[in-house]
Design a protein around this motif. Structure first.
Motif, PDB file in Angstrom:
ATOM      1  N   ILE A  30      -1.885  -0.337  -7.572  1.00 57.00           N
ATOM      2  CA  ILE A  30      -0.978  -0.152  -6.442  1.00 57.00           C
ATOM      3  C   ILE A  30       0.368  -0.750  -6.802  1.00 57.00           C
ATOM      4  O   ILE A  30       0.433  -1.755  -7.529  1.00 57.00           O
ATOM      5  N   VAL A  31       1.447  -0.131  -6.339  1.00 60.17           N
ATOM      6  CA  VAL A  31       2.805  -0.671  -6.499  1.00 60.17           C
ATOM      7  C   VAL A  31       3.453  -0.666  -5.116  1.00 60.17           C
ATOM      8  O   VAL A  31       3.458   0.363  -4.433  1.00 60.17           O
ATOM      9  N   ALA A  44      -6.958   4.568  -6.358  1.00 59.06           N
ATOM     10  CA  ALA A  44      -8.210   3.910  -5.954  1.00 59.06           C
ATOM     11  C   ALA A  44      -7.937   2.502  -5.412  1.00 59.06           C
ATOM     12  O   ALA A  44      -8.703   1.577  -5.676  1.00 59.06           O
ATOM     13  N   SER A  45      -6.872   2.365  -4.632  1.00 58.65           N
ATOM     14  CA  SER A  45      -6.431   1.035  -4.200  1.00 58.65           C
ATOM     15  C   SER A  45      -7.359   0.385  -3.186  1.00 58.65           C
ATOM     16  O   SER A  45      -7.260  -0.818  -2.943  1.00 58.65           O
ATOM     17  N   MET A  46      -8.259   1.163  -2.574  1.00 59.73           N
ATOM     18  CA  MET A  46      -9.187   0.609  -1.600  1.00 59.73           C
ATOM     19  C   MET A  46     -10.618   0.548  -2.141  1.00 59.73           C
ATOM     20  O   MET A  46     -11.546   0.233  -1.405  1.00 59.73           O
ATOM     21  N   MET A 168      -5.138  -7.445  -2.999  1.00 59.53           N
ATOM     22  CA  MET A 168      -4.465  -8.372  -3.905  1.00 59.53           C
ATOM     23  C   MET A 168      -2.942  -8.251  -3.792  1.00 59.53           C
ATOM     24  O   MET A 168      -2.216  -9.231  -3.953  1.00 59.53           O
ATOM     25  N   ALA A 169      -2.454  -7.060  -3.481  1.00 55.03           N
ATOM     26  CA  ALA A 169      -1.023  -6.902  -3.233  1.00 55.03           C
ATOM     27  C   ALA A 169      -0.604  -7.654  -1.970  1.00 55.03           C
ATOM     28  O   ALA A 169       0.463  -8.280  -1.920  1.00 55.03           O
ATOM     29  N   ILE A 170      -1.443  -7.600  -0.942  1.00 57.19           N
ATOM     30  CA  ILE A 170      -1.169  -8.351   0.282  1.00 57.19           C
ATOM     31  C   ILE A 170      -1.117  -9.847  -0.011  1.00 57.19           C
ATOM     32  O   ILE A 170      -0.216 -10.562   0.447  1.00 57.19           O
ATOM     33  N   LEU A 171      -2.082 -10.337  -0.784  1.00 55.33           N
ATOM     34  CA  LEU A 171      -2.113 -11.756  -1.113  1.00 55.33           C
ATOM     35  C   LEU A 171      -0.876 -12.162  -1.908  1.00 55.33           C
ATOM     36  O   LEU A 171      -0.276 -13.213  -1.645  1.00 55.33           O
ATOM     37  N   VAL A 238       5.971  -5.516  -6.246  1.00 53.97           N
ATOM     38  CA  VAL A 238       4.700  -6.203  -6.497  1.00 53.97           C
ATOM     39  C   VAL A 238       3.698  -5.126  -6.871  1.00 53.97           C
ATOM     40  O   VAL A 238       3.589  -4.103  -6.184  1.00 53.97           O
ATOM     41  N   ALA A 239       2.975  -5.361  -7.968  1.00 48.48           N
ATOM     42  CA  ALA A 239       2.033  -4.360  -8.446  1.00 48.48           C
ATOM     43  C   ALA A 239       0.728  -5.021  -8.861  1.00 48.48           C
ATOM     44  O   ALA A 239       0.706  -6.174  -9.282  1.00 48.48           O
ATOM     45  N   VAL A 240      -0.353  -4.251  -8.727  1.00 43.23           N
ATOM     46  CA  VAL A 240      -1.691  -4.723  -9.111  1.00 43.23           C
ATOM     47  C   VAL A 240      -2.349  -3.658  -9.964  1.00 43.23           C
ATOM     48  O   VAL A 240      -2.320  -2.466  -9.617  1.00 43.23           O
ATOM     49  N   VAL A 241      -2.919  -4.071 -11.085  1.00 44.82           N
ATOM     50  CA  VAL A 241      -3.700  -3.199 -11.942  1.00 44.82           C
ATOM     51  C   VAL A 241      -5.067  -3.834 -12.118  1.00 44.82           C
ATOM     52  O   VAL A 241      -5.175  -5.004 -12.476  1.00 44.82           O
TER      53      VAL A 241
END
Length: 425
Positions: A30-31, A44-46, A168-171, A238-241
């Motif tokens: 997610i970005v 597949a962010s959820m 994790m993006a929220i955090l 903010v991005a999560v992989v």
């Protein structure tokens, strides 16, 4: 709690993105544009995934709340227990009985991702790692991480510990916005502790323009994970992989996603926390209980585990805890003067179990100091019992009816004190 403004990509854009190596070689991503709150990319962010050491972001979030309240200072000494010292690598190599400053523990998590330091933080703040994991899960739900469940403070493998890229993006957003004075620690490239120099595992800090944090993670089950915060000019992403095949491939995927997202980002001042679409608004939380310097906390594994009752807002599926062991001694030791009020009843409210009477007395004084009116007339006692070769002391307040004990314990939990209702022998 969570209001989302999702800029959904077209089906053709999604298909194109899956053909790129950055999308197909990772499990989820997610970005997020920090200025507008828009989601610029999702894959597949959820989908539930193992967080690995991204877990330590929440460990630090909880610790930062203690630092903000003054209950802990950067110089507070955390005691290392045998359980903490026994954690699997990566770790600092802390020895049982040693102490580590809170500031050093923070930097050990940020750079080395030290598991022994993470568990040391958990035990010194919540008594046991299991209790701390419940605090982590409860805090996650409060800030909108509704698909996350924590079982430990380190991120070491646990089938029940799950999160999502979006959570994790929220955090990450909350760490940046809620604790700006502490978030800067995620920029630390090197950390020196007792003669050893440790390099931050986040390689984006060393070559990707604008990176200011925040955390890597890896286990065999999780794959290679990364949460990143990058600022360029007036843009902030903010991005999560999650689920990379290798560390290098994960980093390359992150760079590719960020490179493609920056042209779509909005320049300008970030929106306040209470209006940003992806971030839940926060209410002022009561300060956590104070932590004494060099205080030794009892471990569930070192003595009989106490049943800890949590509110329905705690974990979706609370861990099963062992039932309380019967006391070997029914002679409680009164602590302090008896109050004049009459409190009669066969039930106790227990607020901890410790390996020394001094520790039990300290906890009783701490709880009574913050809940004087609530506990008026109820005698604090230290109930001694023997477990194997160790003398233990249960810290309790006596003289309750069952209903009164339950309501008192509920109030104490709202004040961040763990407790359990027990019938006196």
């Amino acid at each position: 709690m969570l209001a989302l403004a999702i800029a959904a990509p077209s089906s053709s854009a999604l298909a194109a993105s899956k053909k790129r190596s950055s999308g197909s070689a990772i499990a989820a991503a997610i970005v997020v544009d920090m200025n507008s709150g828009r989601i610029l990319h999702e894959q597949a962010s959820m989908t539930p995934r193992a967080p690995a050491s991204l877990t330590k972001m929440m460990t630090l979030y909880v610790l930062f709340s203690y630092l903000r309240s003054g209950a802990v200072t950067p110089d507070t000494e955390f005691v290392v227990t045998p359980y903490a010292a026994s954690q699997s690598p990566t770790k600092l190599g802390l020895k049982p009985g040693a102490t580590i400053r809170a500031a050093d523990a923070v930097h050990a998590l940020v750079t080395l991702s030290a598991n022994d330091a993470a568990v040391t933080i958990a035990e010194n703040l919540a008594g046991t790692e299991a209790n701390f994991a419940r605090v982590m899960t409860r805090k996650a739900q409060e800030i909108g991480m509704m698909s996350t469940l924590f079982r430990n403070a380190s991120g070491l493998p646990n089938d029940q510990q799950v999160t999502t890229a979006r959570d994790m993006a929220i955090l990450a957003q909350h760490l940046i916005r809620d604790f700006p004075e502490y978030y800067v620690c995620f920029q630390t490239k090197y950390f020196t502790y007792r003669g050893h120099r440790y390099r931050n595992h986040n390689r984006l800090l060393f070559g990707y323009k604008g990176t200011d944090g925040i955390k890597t993670g890896y286990t065999r089950a999780a794959g290679f994970n990364l949460t990143a915060s990058v600022k360029r000019d007036d843009k902030h992403l903010v991005a999560v992989v999650l689920g990379g095949r290798t560390g290098s491939q994960r980093d390359a995927a992150m760079r590719s996603l960020l490179d493609r997202s920056f042209p779509k980002a909005v320049a300008g001042r970030p929106k306040p926390v209470d209006t940003a679409p992806l971030v839940a608004s926060l209410e002022a939380a009561p300060p956590p209980p104070p932590v004494a310097k060099k205080r030794v906390f009892a471990l569930a594994s070192a003595g009989p585990a106490e049943p800890v009752i949590f509110s329905t807002e705690a974990a979706p599926a609370p861990a099963k805890l062992a039932a309380a062991q019967p006391e070997m001694s029914a002679d409680p030791t009164p602590i302090g003067p008896t109050t004049s009020a009459k409190a009669v009843g066969p039930y106790h409210v227990q607020v901890g179990a410790f390996t020394s009477q001094a520790e039990a007395e300290s906890r009783l004084g701490e709880v009574r100091g913050r809940a004087t009116t609530l506990l008026d007339g109820h005698q604090p006692v230290a109930v001694a019992f023997q477990k194997d070769d160790t003398q233990w002391y249960r810290a309790r307040f006596a003289g309750f009816t069952q209903d009164r004990a339950k309501s008192t314990c509920a109030e104490l939990k709202r004040m961040s004190f763990e407790c359990v209702v027990m019938r006196a022998n």
